[in-house]
Structure formats: structure tokens, C-alpha cells
Write an enzyme that holds these catalytic residues in place. Sequence first.
Site, PDB file in Angstrom:
ATOM      1  CB  CYS A  56      -0.877   0.025   1.234  1.00 23.03           C
ATOM      2  SG  CYS A  56      -1.886  -1.450   1.392  1.00 23.03           S
ATOM      3  NE  ARG A 114       4.656   1.669  -1.148  1.00 22.14           N
ATOM      4  CZ  ARG A 114       5.314   1.909  -0.024  1.00 22.14           C
ATOM      5  NH1 ARG A 114       6.401   2.632  -0.047  1.00 22.14           N
ATOM      6  NH2 ARG A 114       4.889   1.431   1.120  1.00 22.14           N
ATOM      7  CD1 TRP A 135       0.029  -5.946  -3.290  1.00 18.19           C
ATOM      8  CD2 TRP A 135      -0.070  -6.717  -1.189  1.00 18.19           C
ATOM      9  NE1 TRP A 135       0.556  -7.213  -3.275  1.00 18.19           N
ATOM     10  CE2 TRP A 135       0.507  -7.709  -2.006  1.00 18.19           C
ATOM     11  CE3 TRP A 135      -0.233  -6.988   0.169  1.00 18.19           C
ATOM     12  CZ2 TRP A 135       0.924  -8.938  -1.509  1.00 18.19           C
ATOM     13  CZ3 TRP A 135       0.184  -8.212   0.665  1.00 18.19           C
ATOM     14  CH2 TRP A 135       0.753  -9.168  -0.177  1.00 18.19           C
ATOM     15  CG  ASN A 160       0.249   2.441   3.597  1.00 21.13           C
ATOM     16  OD1 ASN A 160      -0.785   2.397   2.941  1.00 21.13           O
ATOM     17  ND2 ASN A 160       1.369   2.968   3.143  1.00 21.13           N
ATOM     18  N   GLY A 161      -0.730  -0.733   6.654  1.00 15.32           N
ATOM     19  CA  GLY A 161      -0.469  -1.528   7.854  1.00 15.32           C
ATOM     20  C   GLY A 161      -1.625  -2.460   8.137  1.00 15.32           C
ATOM     21  CD  GLU A 200      18.109 -12.929  -6.249  1.00 17.00           C
ATOM     22  OE1 GLU A 200      17.570 -13.389  -5.243  1.00 17.00           O
ATOM     23  OE2 GLU A 200      17.701 -11.903  -6.806  1.00 17.00           O
ATOM     24  CE  LYS A 239      14.666 -11.186  -8.746  1.00 14.57           C
ATOM     25  NZ  LYS A 239      15.400 -11.026  -7.539  1.00 14.57           N
ATOM     26  CD  GLU A 281      10.786 -11.956  -6.895  1.00 14.93           C
ATOM     27  OE1 GLU A 281      10.349 -11.219  -6.010  1.00 14.93           O
ATOM     28  OE2 GLU A 281      11.904 -11.786  -7.418  1.00 14.93           O
ATOM     29  CG  HIS A 314      20.954 -36.280  -0.684  1.00 15.53           C
ATOM     30  ND1 HIS A 314      21.314 -37.530  -0.236  1.00 15.53           N
ATOM     31  CD2 HIS A 314      22.108 -35.584  -0.809  1.00 15.53           C
ATOM     32  CE1 HIS A 314      22.631 -37.581  -0.062  1.00 15.53           C
ATOM     33  NE2 HIS A 314      23.135 -36.412  -0.415  1.00 15.53           N
ATOM     34  CE  LYS A 322      12.026  -2.769  -5.231  1.00 16.78           C
ATOM     35  NZ  LYS A 322      12.834  -3.886  -5.762  1.00 16.78           N
TER      36      LYS A 322
HETATM   37  O1  M6R Z   1      13.279  -4.550   0.738  1.00 20.62           O
HETATM   38  P1  M6R Z   1      13.875  -5.863   1.160  1.00 20.62           P
HETATM   39  O2  M6R Z   1      15.209  -6.103   0.586  1.00 20.62           O
HETATM   40  O3  M6R Z   1      13.859  -6.035   2.658  1.00 20.62           O
HETATM   41  O4  M6R Z   1      12.882  -6.937   0.566  1.00 20.62           O
HETATM   42  C1  M6R Z   1      13.043  -8.302   0.839  1.00 20.62           C
HETATM   43  C2  M6R Z   1      12.213  -9.134  -0.113  1.00 20.62           C
HETATM   44  O5  M6R Z   1      10.852  -8.837   0.032  1.00 20.62           O
HETATM   45  C3  M6R Z   1      12.611  -8.889  -1.564  1.00 20.62           C
HETATM   46  O6  M6R Z   1      13.968  -9.133  -1.782  1.00 20.62           O
HETATM   47  C4  M6R Z   1      11.785  -9.774  -2.507  1.00 20.62           C
HETATM   48  O7  M6R Z   1      12.142 -11.109  -2.354  1.00 20.62           O
HETATM   49  C5  M6R Z   1      11.956  -9.262  -3.925  1.00 20.62           C
HETATM   50  N1  M6R Z   1      10.709  -9.284  -4.600  1.00 20.62           N
HETATM   51  C6  M6R Z   1      12.983 -10.015  -4.679  1.00 20.62           C
HETATM   52  O8  M6R Z   1      13.017  -9.748  -6.029  1.00 20.62           O
END
Ligand code: M6R
Length: 607
Positions: free
Chosen positions: A2, A27, A73, A99-100, A480, A484, A487, A503, A602
Amino acid sequence: MCGIIAYIGSRRVTPVLLNGLRHLEYRGYDSAGIAVLDGEQLQLYREVGPVAGLDRAVPKDLGGNVGIAHTRWATHGGVTRANAHPHLDSTGRIAVVHNGIIENATELRARLEREGVEFRSETDTEVIPHLIRTFYDGRPLEALRDALRLVSGTYGVAVLFADHPDQFFVARNGSPLVIGLGEGETLVGSDPQAIVSFTRRVIFLNDGEVANITREGVVTSLLDGAIFAPAVEQLDEDWIVEDKGDFEHFMLKEIFEQSQSIHRCMRGRLVASEGNAKLGGLDLSPRDLLYYKRVEILACGTSYHAGLVGAMAIERLAHVPAAAHVASEFRYRNPVIGPDSLYFAVSQSGETADTLGAVSEVQVKGGEVFGIVNVVGSSIARTCGRGTYVHSGPELAVASTKAFTSQVSALLLFSLLMARTRHLSPHDGKAFLDALLRIPRQVESYLQDPGPLDEVASIVSRARYTLFLGRGFNYPVSLEGALKLKEVAYLPCEAYPAGEMKHGPIAMMEEGTPVVVIVQDDSVKDKTISNVRECQARGARIIAIHTQGDHEAAACGDISIAVPRTLEYLTPLLTVLPLQLLTYKAGVLLGRDIDRPRNLAKSVTVE
Ligand code: M6R
């Protein structure tokens, strides 16, 4: 997640709010809305979907110079217009964006319903305007304070009263708000991005603080009413957001920015003559550094993967035991906080609720946490007090790319610093620095000629399942790569330590299964190649990310992608590049929303 933008001044408020909402789009959100006061007339517009839809719905001639706006969101209640913010009290004269999460919303809602209040949404937020109404006797600030005293949970709220068109109110507890001070105008954003194009003079609100906002400025106070003078800060010019330039997406632009962002992270922090690094923000003397017997890194998502690389580097280079922890697990496992352990919270946004929670848990138990953060003035940076900014610049694509390489760079600098207080010689320190200094050029040269990634993207985007493998420093990189690909391209995949693959995941191998393996010319190369053979024997199609000039590793791939040679410690800064680009290309091929993938936000400001 949000986002909030609010404004009072002499401009027509609607374009200001819509523009602010556009800056918050990165975001992640699923609906948006604004409430504007035109005289004492409160006008409310809310729409599901992009801000562009809201823009179309708002009358072009809507007047007024004060208003609040929100991107939502969904957490409590589905993605509907009724659940979008702002929410109103039952008279329609008090509007709230939030927000929250209000944790006692169910109980408060039941109580208000017993008193005859009719709710129009499924949200937790709607209790706030109704509560304010129950306390309101013409004094808005007092009513807001009384209402918030009943609320438990997290909030960043902005509140508009139709009876008071010359002001609005904001309050913070666990969800960030920044106040921008302009000439004859004042703005509030949940993130500096929303306000930086108007002013760089800002006040970061802290938890438990409330502010009365007028066009002339701000009066800040605590929930108990005590007024205080806030610190006014100047936002760094890094915050000024450029557009995508010649790139089609922010993700691609940010991938290509990595030679500069890594350079920025190192700038001013290398002491070439001593083969050492300096990280002024930590404010730790060599004696302090010697005192620490362990390093613990707390983070989520991509930042956690950077933390895994960092922990390995600290242990290998400085011979200090180190580990990275998923913050959401760490905070609830009642961790033992060692007095001689040094903690780092790693976060791009500096607002991740789980990481912030882990920081509090360490602090409650007397431990000291340092931030490794990108966003200046963010909650984690401020809560830690000391730390290091990674200076990636604004990262607007939801999928983190350049923040990862900057976080790894910062942790590598710390490893060097720690190692030089112990056994590492100036000579070896210099060799490490020299290799680090070459990285930005190597990033640039790799990105100019990244290899046959179009072909790999086409294979992976048609596959039922893809496996990423790596060992040592490159196991976190394979994690990573898989994160990616999930996501951005929504493709089923997972990452495994290459040696662990037999395993379990080996059962997934069938004719043509793509296996992306990072096989560098390093201390675990031979072992990794053996694991590649095990997959190949079961029909897997190998995509090898190998060191340039290493023909043996290149030959083990059905498709080979070369990255420049560097020290083993530094390989993640280069091996991650093809994985980022692979995801980007697969996402484009599949027509995904690259910069704003579904369901993601974000900065994840809720648990
Ligand atoms: O802002 P932050 O680095 O604390 O965020 C952590 C994760 O939410 C963030 O890295 C998330 O996994 C991303 N979408 C990765 O691309």
C-alpha cells in the site's frame, strides 16, 4: 504494498495526488483511490486496477487544494472498489487512508456494530474513521489520538475532516510516513518517491507520532499530546527518479545499471594503501571489530540471498563464524542473542516488516544490529541507527536486481575489514581490492555480450520444471536465479546445492529437463561437474554458467554461458547477471508484467 500520498497547498490537488500515486505504483497494488476536499465537500473516487483507471474516473474539473490518496495491496478483504481506500465514517465527513494492519479490527468492528455502525467494506481500516467519529466533538486531532489509542497493530494513516478543509492529519506506528515541506505547500508520502519531485526538505515521522499538516507546515506531537520539534532532513538527490530511458522495463534498466551501482557502493570505501575497506557508518574501531566472535545476518528474499553470500565471505575471509537467517523465522524462534555477536539487517527498502521485527527481537535482548540498507531514512536504517547504505539508487522494478549486487558488495567490503583486523595480510587485502575494483568493468563487458540467453529463455519458458544448481558462493546465486524466475516469469523451478540434488530433486530429471548450473573455476568446480554428470545421465539439458576460458566447464553444458574470471569470493557479482537476464527474457517471452509481477509488492510492510 500500500502507498499513501496526501497534499495541502495552492495547487489543484487531484493532479498532484494522481501523480504521487503513479510514483507509488512500483510498490505493487490492486486498487487505488482519492478523497479531495472542495470547500467542505468531500469527494471520493476509488477504482480497482491501475491508477490510470482512477485517473479516467476522476472528473477533470474536480477542484480543491487538499486531499489524500492511496494504492491498496489487499490484505483484509478482496480486491473490490468497496475495499479500496479512502474509507469514510458513516456521515461521510471523515476520510482515512491506511497502510499496515489493525490487529484488533475484529473486536473493534464488533463493538462499533453493537453501537449501530454499519460497515461498508471488509477491511480492517474501516474501523478507524468510525472510531474517530465516536470521539469527534469538533476537535479533530484529539479524536484521532483517542481513536488510535484503542488500536493495536501497525499503521501509517492520513485523515481528512470535511469540517477542517485547511488541514489534514497523519500518524505513524510501524508503517512509514515522510512529510515534505514545500513553499506554501506540504505533502505526506509513505515513501519519499511520492513527494521528491516537489521538495527534498523532509521530516521522517517516528512510531507513536502524530502530525497536524497545514500548507504553512507541520505541528508534530506524541499520542499523549506532547508537542515536539521534529528533525528536518534533506533527501539525497539519488531519490529523484528518472524514467526508463531507452529501456523497455525498469528491471532491464536496473540490470544494466549494475556496473555503476556496484561502483557507487564501493566509492570512498576502499583504502588501497592498506588493502583495507572503511565503512564509516558502522563506526567500529579495529578493537571493536576484534571483539565480535560471530556475525548474524537477518533478511528476506533477495536480501537473504545476498546475506548468504556475505556470511560465507565473512567466514572464509575473516575466519569469523557467520550465518544468514530468514528474518520471519528468526524473529519467532526466541533466538539466543550472543553478547559478542554482530547482527546485520539487510534490506533494499528498509521497510520489510519481518526484517524490522527481527531487528526489534535482537534489540529487546540487548544485541546491536547494523543496517545494510538502500533506502536512506527508511525504518530499518533508522531503527538500527548505525550501518551502511548500499547506494543502489531507486530500485523500481519489484524484482530486485541491482540491490542484490550492491548488498553483496557491501558485505564483501565488511568481510575484508573484518579479515584485516585478524589474519589477512596487506598484500592479500590489496589483491582482493584489485579484483573488486575490476568488477564494474567486468559487469559492463558481460552485459554487452551475455551469450545465448534467448535460446535458454525459450527452453526454460516451455519446460515443466527447471532446476538451478550451485555450490559454495554460487548456491545462494542459484537460489536467487530460481526466485527471480518464479517472481517475474511465474515458472515452476527450484534451486538446490548441487551436491544435495541427488538426495531428492534428481527424481525430477527426465529427457530435456533444463538444469541451470553455475560451475565456476573455483574450489568446488570438480564436485559441481560430477553433479552435472549425474543430471546428464538422466537426460537433463545442462545450461552451464562457467568462467570465461574454462573449456572443461564450458564443455559440460549443452549450452554454455561465460562470465568473466574473478576471485571465488566475488563470483556472485558476475554469475547472477545471466540469471537476472534469463528471467527478464523468459518473462518478456511469456508476456508477463515485468516490473509489476502479480501478487507481489516492492516493500513488504506486513507480516
Ligand atoms: O526490501 P527488502 O530487501 O527487505 O525486501 C526483501 C524481499 O521482500 C525482496 O527481496 C523480494 O524477495 C523481492 N521481490 C525479490 O526480487
